[in-house]
Each structure stands twice: as C-alpha cells, then as structure tokens.
Design a protein around this motif. Structure first.
Motif, mmCIF file in Angstrom:
data_model
loop_
_atom_site.group_PDB
_atom_site.id
_atom_site.type_symbol
_atom_site.label_atom_id
_atom_site.label_comp_id
_atom_site.label_asym_id
_atom_site.label_seq_id
_atom_site.Cartn_x
_atom_site.Cartn_y
_atom_site.Cartn_z
ATOM 1 N N THR A 192 3.183 -1.610 3.712
ATOM 2 C CA THR A 192 2.800 -1.671 2.311
ATOM 3 C C THR A 192 1.466 -0.978 2.095
ATOM 4 O O THR A 192 1.304 -0.239 1.120
ATOM 5 C CB THR A 192 2.696 -3.139 1.867
ATOM 6 O OG1 THR A 192 3.899 -3.794 2.186
ATOM 7 C CG2 THR A 192 2.437 -3.233 0.391
ATOM 8 N N PHE A 193 0.552 -1.225 3.001
ATOM 9 C CA PHE A 193 -0.777 -0.649 2.836
ATOM 10 C C PHE A 193 -0.759 0.884 2.852
ATOM 11 O O PHE A 193 -1.384 1.511 1.995
ATOM 12 C CB PHE A 193 -1.722 -1.214 3.911
ATOM 13 C CG PHE A 193 -3.111 -0.737 3.758
ATOM 14 C CD1 PHE A 193 -3.901 -1.167 2.707
ATOM 15 C CD2 PHE A 193 -3.644 0.195 4.654
ATOM 16 C CE1 PHE A 193 -5.191 -0.717 2.560
ATOM 17 C CE2 PHE A 193 -4.921 0.650 4.515
ATOM 18 C CZ PHE A 193 -5.707 0.193 3.456
ATOM 19 N N GLY A 208 1.626 2.809 1.919
ATOM 20 C CA GLY A 208 2.295 3.227 0.671
ATOM 21 C C GLY A 208 1.327 3.177 -0.507
ATOM 22 O O GLY A 208 1.297 4.075 -1.357
ATOM 23 N N ILE A 209 0.537 2.114 -0.565
ATOM 24 C CA ILE A 209 -0.444 1.990 -1.647
ATOM 25 C C ILE A 209 -1.502 3.074 -1.499
ATOM 26 O O ILE A 209 -1.925 3.695 -2.478
ATOM 27 C CB ILE A 209 -1.085 0.581 -1.635
ATOM 28 C CG1 ILE A 209 -0.049 -0.455 -2.013
ATOM 29 C CG2 ILE A 209 -2.273 0.524 -2.584
ATOM 30 C CD1 ILE A 209 -0.533 -1.888 -1.889
ATOM 31 N N LEU A 210 -1.906 3.344 -0.273
ATOM 32 C CA LEU A 210 -2.920 4.349 -0.025
ATOM 33 C C LEU A 210 -2.427 5.742 -0.409
ATOM 34 O O LEU A 210 -3.146 6.511 -1.064
ATOM 35 C CB LEU A 210 -3.301 4.310 1.465
ATOM 36 C CG LEU A 210 -4.634 4.930 1.812
ATOM 37 C CD1 LEU A 210 -5.754 4.069 1.250
ATOM 38 C CD2 LEU A 210 -4.775 5.068 3.299
ATOM 39 N N GLY A 264 0.019 6.430 -2.524
ATOM 40 C CA GLY A 264 0.230 6.436 -3.977
ATOM 41 C C GLY A 264 -1.079 6.630 -4.732
ATOM 42 O O GLY A 264 -1.156 7.397 -5.699
ATOM 43 N N THR A 265 -2.122 5.937 -4.329
ATOM 44 C CA THR A 265 -3.425 6.067 -4.969
ATOM 45 C C THR A 265 -3.974 7.476 -4.790
ATOM 46 O O THR A 265 -4.521 8.070 -5.716
ATOM 47 C CB THR A 265 -4.405 5.038 -4.375
ATOM 48 O OG1 THR A 265 -3.855 3.737 -4.501
ATOM 49 C CG2 THR A 265 -5.752 5.102 -5.072
#
Length: 181
Positions: free
Chosen positions: A2-3, A5-7, A9-10
């Motif tokens: 998850t981490f 993916g968030i990174l 995406g940001t």
C-alpha cells in the motif's frame, strides 16, 4: 504494498501539477449587452382569452390600444391545451425581444416559443389573470421660470410732446437739466 502505491500516486499527481497538466478551467465572463426595446407599434400583439371571464380579451385589447400597441386579432384561444396561471406569451424566434417587452405587462405570464416566422406575439389571458401592470406615471410638468431682463422700449406718442434731456458738467458735480416743451 500500500505504501509504495500511495508514494507513486502522490509523485504522479505532483508531476502532473508541476507540468501544468491539471489546470483550472478558464473563467467564463459575461458582458452585458444593452438592447433597445422594440417600438410598441412595430409588431402585432394578438390578445386571446383562455380564462373563465367572457369578454376579457376585448377589455385588455382596448387598454393596449390606448397604450399605443398595434393590437391584431382579439378572440378566444383555440389551442387545444389548457393555460395555467395568469397566461402565456407565445412568440416565434424573430419575436423574442417583442415577447420580453410584452411580458412587462403581465410579469407572471409564461413565455412559450412557437413555430412562427414573424415578430407577432400572442398574449393569452389565463384563468388567474387579474390586470395589466399599471402605466408608469407621467412626470409632472413643472412650470417654467422665465427670467427676463428689462429692455427699453421706444414708443411713439402722438398726443404728448417729446421730452429732451441734456447733460452738462459744472466743475466737479454733474448737473442734469430736463426741459419739457
């Protein structure tokens, strides 16, 4: 999982903003357009009765003629649908400005576009019609103040002899002598 993916995406969104891929939509601006109202006598205004009061279209047409409108036909409405409220204002594409002008007479009347090639407008009186908007009050006429300057008038008198005036100066004082013949 998850981490990362968030990174990612940001980072993608930041890159898109930095590259000016996301921009605000352009602001729409409106400019007011001033139009001259059509002359009352430049179009035909038909008055139709769709209400319950018999003869109401004739009374309204008479008042509209007094106000300077070119009234055409005066009759009952022959459209096979009911008219609600105070009425309708029917117009063609060319008569939109005229319809807006007529709507000032019955502000609660609904505008209805119909297939018509002319600027003629139908004012259809509905069951809730009460009256036309009152005529605007005429400005009071104010009396004109006339400023006059006195002017010398020469009149000829035949009955009295003319007077003569002579001026003379004696030293520091002026003496006026008037002789009457």
């Amino acid at each position: 999982m998850t981490f990362p993916g968030i990174l990612i995406g940001t980072a993608g969104v930041t890159t898109a903003y930095a590259g000016k891929w996301f921009t605000a939509p352009p602001l729409l601006s409106c400019t007011a357009v001033e139009r001259v109202a059509p002359a009352k006598s430049s179009f035909t205004l038909n008055v139709l009765n769709a209400g319950a009061v018999s003869g109401e279209a004739g009374v309204v047409a008479s008042e509209l003629r007094k106000r300077g409108y070119a009234v055409g036909s005066v009759s009952n409405d022959d459209v096979l649908r009911s008219v609600d409220g105070s009425g309708e204002i029917r117009y063609g594409r060319k008569g939109y400005d005229q319809a807006l002008y007529v709507q000032q007479l019955v502000p609660s009347a609904r505008l209805v576009e119909v297939d018509r090639p002319t600027t003629a407008v139908d004012l259809v009186l509905g069951p809730d019609y009460k009256a036309l908007t009152p005529r605007p009050a005429r400005p009071r006429s104010t009396p004109r103040t006339s400023w006059s300057t006195s002017t010398t008038r020469r009149t000829t008198r035949t009955s009295a002899p003319p007077r003569s005036t002579s001026w003379s100066s004696a030293g520091s004082s002026a003496a006026r002598s008037v002789r009457t013949r």
